[in-house]
Design a protein around this motif. Structure first.
Motif, PDB file in Angstrom:
ATOM      1  N   LEU A   1      39.265  39.106  35.802  1.00  0.00           N
ATOM      2  CA  LEU A   1      40.605  39.631  36.050  1.00  0.00           C
ATOM      3  C   LEU A   1      40.674  41.117  35.717  1.00  0.00           C
ATOM      4  CD1 LEU A   1      42.944  37.868  37.097  1.00  0.00           C
ATOM      5  CD2 LEU A   1      43.928  37.967  34.812  1.00  0.00           C
ATOM      6  N   GLN A   2      40.050  41.519  34.620  1.00  0.00           N
ATOM      7  CA  GLN A   2      40.058  42.929  34.227  1.00  0.00           C
ATOM      8  C   GLN A   2      39.286  43.792  35.219  1.00  0.00           C
ATOM      9  OE1 GLN A   2      38.553  42.666  30.225  1.00  0.00           O
ATOM     10  NE2 GLN A   2      40.545  42.119  29.361  1.00  0.00           N
ATOM     11  N   LEU A   3      38.224  43.250  35.800  1.00  0.00           N
ATOM     12  CA  LEU A   3      37.480  43.980  36.825  1.00  0.00           C
ATOM     13  C   LEU A   3      38.337  44.180  38.073  1.00  0.00           C
ATOM     14  CD1 LEU A   3      34.083  42.168  36.343  1.00  0.00           C
ATOM     15  CD2 LEU A   3      34.350  44.650  36.274  1.00  0.00           C
ATOM     16  N   ILE A   4      39.048  43.145  38.498  1.00  0.00           N
ATOM     17  CA  ILE A   4      39.926  43.268  39.665  1.00  0.00           C
ATOM     18  C   ILE A   4      41.002  44.318  39.397  1.00  0.00           C
ATOM     19  CG2 ILE A   4      41.596  42.068  41.145  1.00  0.00           C
ATOM     20  CD1 ILE A   4      40.019  39.482  40.553  1.00  0.00           C
ATOM     21  N   ALA A   5      41.511  44.337  38.166  1.00  0.00           N
ATOM     22  CA  ALA A   5      42.576  45.279  37.802  1.00  0.00           C
ATOM     23  C   ALA A   5      42.095  46.718  37.745  1.00  0.00           C
ATOM     24  CB  ALA A   5      43.187  44.889  36.458  1.00  0.00           C
TER      25      ALA A   5
END
Length: 257
Positions: free
Chosen positions: A69-73
């Protein structure tokens, strides 16, 4: 009237660029190998979430869901592969953003325990944190908040309320409000039901059901009972940092509860 439709109605006459674009998320052969670790944390991740759908990444704690999720963000960059947000504006213009900086400006991330990440003391201060202070921008914030707060069941909460005084369920709603007034193309939610009592879980699930009609939502969770009926596409995160093939959500309840 739904959240973003109401905002658009109040914003009539403003620049067309202020309208929220449709957005789909495409992750292709993405891997993440943090420096100093022996093995990649995520391996060959590929999936696609269509616009205005709710995508679910589920699995055991520690499997890498939050990191994904942090990578997508855009909080960090993948080691290899690509993460793209494909937008279609109201005038039909299409664009693709893939750099971490651009993704960071297009996404709204709500952490698992958002109260640990609040940057201000009151609801009003949190909504306005880092917001431009010119009159036009403040009027825009006020107009959006006037619609978003009631839609999330926060209309009765005074803006000067100290965030620490709210229940965990209302803190979660406040974090959603802060994300939504910034009009993200993609809303990213990390374990949105974690630590909540049954009533708060049902309330937040109801909010998610409304939000997915207006924007693209990606949720990571291992709590599925309330979320499963809302899911359009789902993948299971494996302990080795890979994703299973897309799952049939009609079998999701029986498969993993």
């Amino acid at each position: 009237m739904d959240v973003f439709q109401a905002i658009q109605a109040q914003m009539q006459g403003m620049a067309a660029s202020d309208e929220p674009p449709l957005a789909d998320v495409d992750v292709s052969h993405m891997a993440f190998h943090p420096a100093g670790t022996e093995a990649p944390l995520l391996r060959d991740i590929s999936f696609h979430v269509p616009a205005k759908k709710l995508g679910l990444i589920y699995g055991r704690s520690g499997a890498g869901k939050t990191t994904l999720l942090q990578l997508i963000a855009g909080l960090t960059a993948p080691t290899s592969g690509s993460i793209c947000i494909n937008e279609t504006a109201g005038n039909g213009m299409k664009s693709t953003v893939s750099s971490p900086t651009d993704r960071l400006s297009r996404t709204g991330l709500v952490f698992q325990f958002p109260e640990r990440h609040f940057l201000a003391s009151t609801l009003q201060q949190e909504l306005a944190f880092a917001w431009p202070t010119d009159m036009a921008s403040l009027q825009l914030l006020s107009s959006r908040a006037a619609v978003v707060l009631p839609a999330l069941g926060l209309a009765h909460i005074p803006l000067e309320t100290q965030l620490r005084q709210l229940s965990d369920g209302y803190k979660r709603r406040c974090a959603l409000a802060v994300a939504l007034v910034r009009r993200p193309s993609v809303l990213l939610l990390d374990e949105p039901l974690a630590g909540l009592d049954w009533r708060s879980r049902a309330d937040i699930a109801s909010v998610l059901g409304k939000l997915k009609e207006e924007c693209t939502v990606i949720v990571v969770s291992h709590d599925l009972r309330e979320i499963a009926p809302l899911v359009d596409v789902a993948w299971q995160m494996q302990p080795n940092g890979t994703l299973s093939a897309e799952r049939d959500i009609r079998l999701l309840d029986n498969a993993v509860l």
